[in-house]
Design a protein around this motif. Structure first.
Motif, PDB file in Angstrom:
ATOM      1  N   ALA A  53      42.176 -10.076  -4.937  1.00 41.12           N
ATOM      2  CA  ALA A  53      41.102  -9.313  -4.293  1.00 41.12           C
ATOM      3  C   ALA A  53      41.647  -8.670  -3.023  1.00 41.12           C
TER       4      ALA A  53
ATOM      5  N   VAL B  99      38.272  -3.875 -10.980  1.00 36.97           N
ATOM      6  CA  VAL B  99      37.089  -3.274 -10.362  1.00 36.97           C
ATOM      7  C   VAL B  99      37.564  -2.610  -9.075  1.00 36.97           C
ATOM      8  N   TRP B 100      37.300  -1.327  -8.978  1.00 36.45           N
ATOM      9  CA  TRP B 100      37.888  -0.522  -7.905  1.00 36.45           C
ATOM     10  C   TRP B 100      36.805   0.383  -7.313  1.00 36.45           C
TER      11      TRP B 100
ATOM     12  N   GLY C  73      31.555  -6.596  -6.170  1.00 30.25           N
ATOM     13  CA  GLY C  73      32.345  -6.267  -7.352  1.00 30.25           C
ATOM     14  C   GLY C  73      31.854  -6.998  -8.578  1.00 30.25           C
TER      15      GLY C  73
ATOM     16  N   HIS D   6      34.129  -9.127  -3.220  1.00 30.79           N
ATOM     17  CA  HIS D   6      34.774  -8.780  -4.485  1.00 30.79           C
ATOM     18  C   HIS D   6      34.273  -9.670  -5.619  1.00 30.79           C
TER      19      HIS D   6
ATOM     20  N   THR E 295      40.790  -6.651  -8.012  1.00 29.27           N
ATOM     21  CA  THR E 295      39.708  -5.883  -7.400  1.00 29.27           C
ATOM     22  C   THR E 295      40.231  -5.231  -6.137  1.00 29.27           C
TER      23      THR E 295
END
Length: 939
Positions: A428, A382-383, A389, A411, A404
């Motif tokens: 994270a 997840v960016w 997040g 996050h 992340t």
């Protein structure tokens, strides 16, 4: 040491019950006055359409959310319908005899499976999946759609566990940019993204999420070896190499230039060192996956898509996917909850920053069960999210081995305290946070906005084997304060989801603060704080022990492990190393004035101003510590009777000038209760030879003069021995023996202890085992108000000593407390549209005890407001004085359109979007001192 901040937080928690009862705080879209426009009949198109939402008829909030989601893809408004299972590109699949064109509204009926077999060129408006929408696993396939809704009987599949998307191809799901916010048909701001009530299967090619190189990550290096080759790391993959500095962002994002077995070469050399305290390297994360789910446009935030799994207890399985530029809730502003007025229209501004529109949101809310398989997110990325997040909201979720990056808020986020499952083995990296204070949004349950790797409202989520770097606030936070869903529904943890049910009530519920915590093998660096545990076990009715173990924290600018309002916890194998710059009040490991019953085993603290700050109440032990700090252990005067502290196996290197142990003597509680200093307090120290000594504060030595030129008149100028002889009282309950000697490297004196004294006394056990949330224990006994006109405000002894009981030492008080209102609230105004949401008054209650200004944080909520005919609202304000007696102050609130329009967000005056830097402490301090100009001293 954030003492005043901690006091304020205690007050915030205390007033929450009134807020729930009033129903003025309603997170997400859980409360709306009208919803008839969402439940319109689908007519002849589908007479059973309402069944999707009817399954939640008993739960109005869930019913509304399902209805709102289905309204986005309302039956009878579709332009293209699949009539048979087949490829998306096949004309025969569609009733119209051709694939959907641009702006099409697509429905896949129940029993029909449509396979995305190519890169679909048309940008689709929306897709409703009652059947199944699947992607090819061996050909490049993509869909660009504004909104996709998977109904309860539907399924979305991009690869399966047995047949993942081949590593040779890329599967894409892109959410078309939102260019129009349809407030009429989508008042709750759900459109744009994926909303699923059905099954989700997403499986990309196997890929190692992150890996620690065997060689060091040093400046100038480009080639790195691993103990084993990372799975499917390929040329062109983007990597994240986390920065570990607490003063600057040193994250690096190179790409892989070549792969040769267990060795990779980067496209450019590293600029910075990325090392742990022992010289080994930190993990390198891989940000590339062959399933890519993203927003078409990252800016503005309103154009983005979000992903929400709606009220499912199980059925989502994600492995090896990349989620990029998703979510549109903004951490920089307080969240809002769309609200409808009496006519069913959206209240202007209530959707200004809609809560719950996150990158990957498991919006289950309640009903999590340990015997039901969890949702799973693993080996994914997840960016770039503006708030949170991966979010577990009331569900059972396993999030493991994910990476992340660049998440503004939290996050990994467990939202309401009922969650179960695990956050384990995740990486994270980097959060920017909101800039707001932690307590600034608690009243609207907007948590985790400050910038964190992991935020757990629930201690029922096991947090293990994670790495967190570069966070604006605490890298890990466990926040046990109560949460309310739907405004007045306080959440509780289901006792069936834990093995230890000793604190369950008759209904099988456990307070969210009382659930046992297991937090282990986690790492943090380059953040403001490492680990924070708030309000944990403070009022648990029965003893049970939480465990924090095997933690490494380095390069943090404030604390490595901060444990305010925490009881009954074992902390072992924690290793803390300070950052480049610290304030003098920073410490590595410690809590606040209400932390108690803590056992520390094998802890390390280096490069902090203070290593260990030990609790001021309860039974506490340090057994094994390696400490290298200017001050290694600090112990303040007890603030609750019958404290006991035991120190064993303490190792302080001889090099340098350090204080092994600093006893902060005469540390009077903030309410000015000098009498607390005379309550029983015992501290023990075992030396390297195994001998145990009792330690004494300076004030416990016979020749010490505690009140040389100030303080209680009866005691002024007397030595501690003279006070004992005359009044029968001694600091800490006992004077030091005449043969007590100085403890090397300390201001404490010590005398050999008898073996019989080393066990806790019955009184110490009684106090330790009976929880109390009293900020100032015994205040009502030590400080009393009087109306006697002849009396003077002063400390005095009431009665004479008899037998073993000393006389009562009390402060007789004639002054009245003063309320200093927060500067932004002094106009006492409220907007007409906000009357329905209630009002919060906040400030400081100040008074004088023995010429000492005392200050206590004050908050009072007024949930039900009744304006009179002249536009005024009477407020019956009540606040306590240092003795605990209540004072009433009638105030009047004016209803005017000149006031800030803040909706439910009644804590707006503490948020940067309204008050800039929001630093009013100095102004309030000046006001307090002006009010009590006669006082000679402060706290």
């Amino acid at each position: 040491m954030r003492t005043g901040f901690s006091i304020a937080l205690a007050v915030v928690a205390t007033v929450s019950a009134a807020v729930w009862a009033a129903g003025i705080i309603e997170p997400a879209e859980h409360h709306h006055h009208h919803h008839h426009h969402l439940a319109r009949s689908q007519g002849a198109c589908d007479p059973n359409a309402s069944e999707h939402a009817a399954g939640h008829a008993a739960n109005l909030a869930r019913h509304r959310e399902h209805a709102a989601a289905l309204e986005l893809v309302a039956l009878c408004s579709e332009t293209h319908v699949a009539v048979k299972s087949g490829d998306w590109s096949a004309p025969a699949t569609w009733a119209e005899g051709k694939p959907p064109a641009a702006s099409a509204r697509v429905r896949i009926p129940s029993g029909v499976t449509v396979k995305v077999d190519q890169e679909v060129p048309a940008r689709i408006d929306w897709i409703r999946v009652d059947g199944a929408l699947v992607w090819s696993t061996d050909h490049a396939a993509s869909v660009n759609s504004g909104t996709i809704v998977v109904t309860p009987e539907g399924a979305l599949e991009i690869g399966t566990e047995d047949h993942p998307v081949s590593k040779s191809v890329v599967a894409k799901l892109t959410f078309a940019a939102r260019t129009f916010r349809d407030r009429k048909h989508d008042p709750f701001d759900m459109a744009g993204g994926l909303i699923s009530m059905g099954a989700i299967r997403i499986h990309g090619a196997e890929k190692t999420a992150w890996k620690i190189p065997r060689s060091q990550l040093l400046p100038g290096a480009r080639e790195f070896k691993f103990d084993q080759p990372p799975s499917n790391w390929a040329v062109g993959d983007e990597l994240i190499v986390p920065g570990t500095s607490d003063t600057s962002n040193e994250d690096e994002t190179p790409t892989i230039a070549s792969v040769d077995g267990d060795q990779i070469r980067l496209d450019r050399p590293l600029k910075y060192a990325h090392l742990t305290p022992d010289g080994s390297s930190v993990p390198m994360g891989n940000l590339t996956r062959n399933i890519r789910i993203a927003s078409e446009a990252a800016a503005p935030l309103s154009a983005r898509g979000h992903i929400m799994f709606l009220h499912q207890q199980t059925g989502v399985n994600i492995d090896g996917a990349e989620f990029r530029d998703l979510g549109r809730t903004d951490a920089k502003r307080a969240q809002t909850a769309p609200d409808l007025d009496e006519t069913g229209k959206l209240v202007p501004g209530s959707d200004g920053n809609t809560v719950g529109r996150y990158a990957l949101h498991f919006h289950v809310v309640s009903g999590a069960r340990i015997d039901v398989p969890p949702h799973v997110v693993r080996n994914s990325v997840v960016w770039g999210s503006p708030k949170h997040g991966i979010v577990n909201h009331g569900g059972h979720l396993l999030a493991e081995n994910n990476v992340t990056f660049a998440i503004a808020g939290s996050h990994f986020f467990a939202e309401n305290g009922t969650e179960i499952g695990s956050f384990r083995g995740n990486l994270a990296v980097r959060s920017t946070g909101s800039g707001d204070d932690l307590v600034s949004r608690m009243g609207i349950f907007d948590n985790g906005h400050q910038g964190h790797g992991f935020w757990m409202q629930s201690a029922g989520v096991r947090v293990t084997d994670n790495w967190a770097f570069g966070h604006a606030a605490g890298a890990y936070v466990v926040f046990g304060y109560a949460f309310a869903e739907g405004g007045n529904n306080r959440t509780y943890f289901d006792a069936r989801n834990t093995d230890d049910r000793v604190n369950a009530d008759a209904e099988g519920r456990i307070s969210t603060s009382d659930v046992d915590l297991y937090f282990a093998r986690n790492y943090a660096a380059g953040s403001t704080d490492g680990v924070e545990i708030w309000n944990h076990k403070l009022l648990a009715p029965h003893p049970s022990r939480s465990l924090i173990e095997d933690i490494t924290v380095w390069n943090v600018s404030r604390h490595a492990l901060f444990i305010p309002y925490v009881r009954d916890t074992l902390i072992r194998n924690v290793h803390a190393y300070g950052g480049e710059h610290h304030m003098d009040t920073d410490f590595a490991i410690g809590g606040n004035s209400q932390t108690e019953n803590i056992t520390f085993q094998n802890v390390t603290a280096e490069r902090f101003p203070t290593g260990l700050l030990l609790p001021r109440r309860g039974i506490n032990t340090v057994d094994g510590a390696f400490l290298r700090n200017p001050t290694n252990i600090m112990i303040e005067s007890a603030n609750r009777p019958f404290r006991m502290v035991t120190l064993r196996n303490i190792h302080v290197p001889s090099e340098g000038t350090t204080t092994t142990l600093d006893l902060k003597d005469m540390a009077v509680p903030a309410n000015g209760d000098v009498a607390m200093l005379f309550e029983n307090d015992r501290i023990f120290w075992s030396d390297a030879a195994g001998k145990t000594f009792r330690l004494y504060f300076g004030s416990q030595n016979e020749n010490f003069v505690p009140f040389a030129d100030h303080g209680p008149p009866d005691l002024k100028g007397l030595t501690s021995a003279e006070i004992k002889a005359r009044f029968g009282v001694a600091f800490g309950g006992q004077l030091a023996p005449v043969d007590a000697k100085q403890l090397p490297g300390s201001n404490a004196t010590m005398a050999l202890a008898d073996a019989d004294d080393l066990a806790p006394t019955s009184k110490e056990l009684e106090f330790a085992q009976n929880p109390s949330n009293e900020l100032y224990p015994l205040a009502g006994q030590h400080i009393v108000n009087t109306e006697d006109q002849a009396a003077k405000s002063r400390w005095t002894f009431a009665g004479a000593a008899s037998g073993s009981e000393p006389p009562n030492f009390v402060f007789v008080k004639k002054t009245s407390p003063k309320l200093i209102v927060h500067p932004l609230l002094r106009k006492l105004v409220i907007h007409p549209d906000d009357v329905r949401y209630g009002y919060r008054l906040e400030g400081i209650v100040a008074d004088i005890v023995d010429n000492r200004i005392t200050k206590m944080a004050f908050i009072q909520d007024f949930p039900a407001l009744q304006p009179d005919g002249q536009g005024h609202i009477a407020l019956d304000v009540k606040f306590p004085d240092p003795a605990g007696d209540m004072t009433s102050l009638p105030l009047s609130l004016t209803v005017t359109k000149q006031a800030v329009r803040r909706g439910r967000n009644y804590e707006y005056y503490k948020q940067a979007q309204y008050c800039g830097k929001c630093n009013f402490e100095q102004e309030m301090e000046r006001d307090i001192r002006a009010t009590f100009a006669q006082a000679a001293g402060g706290e």
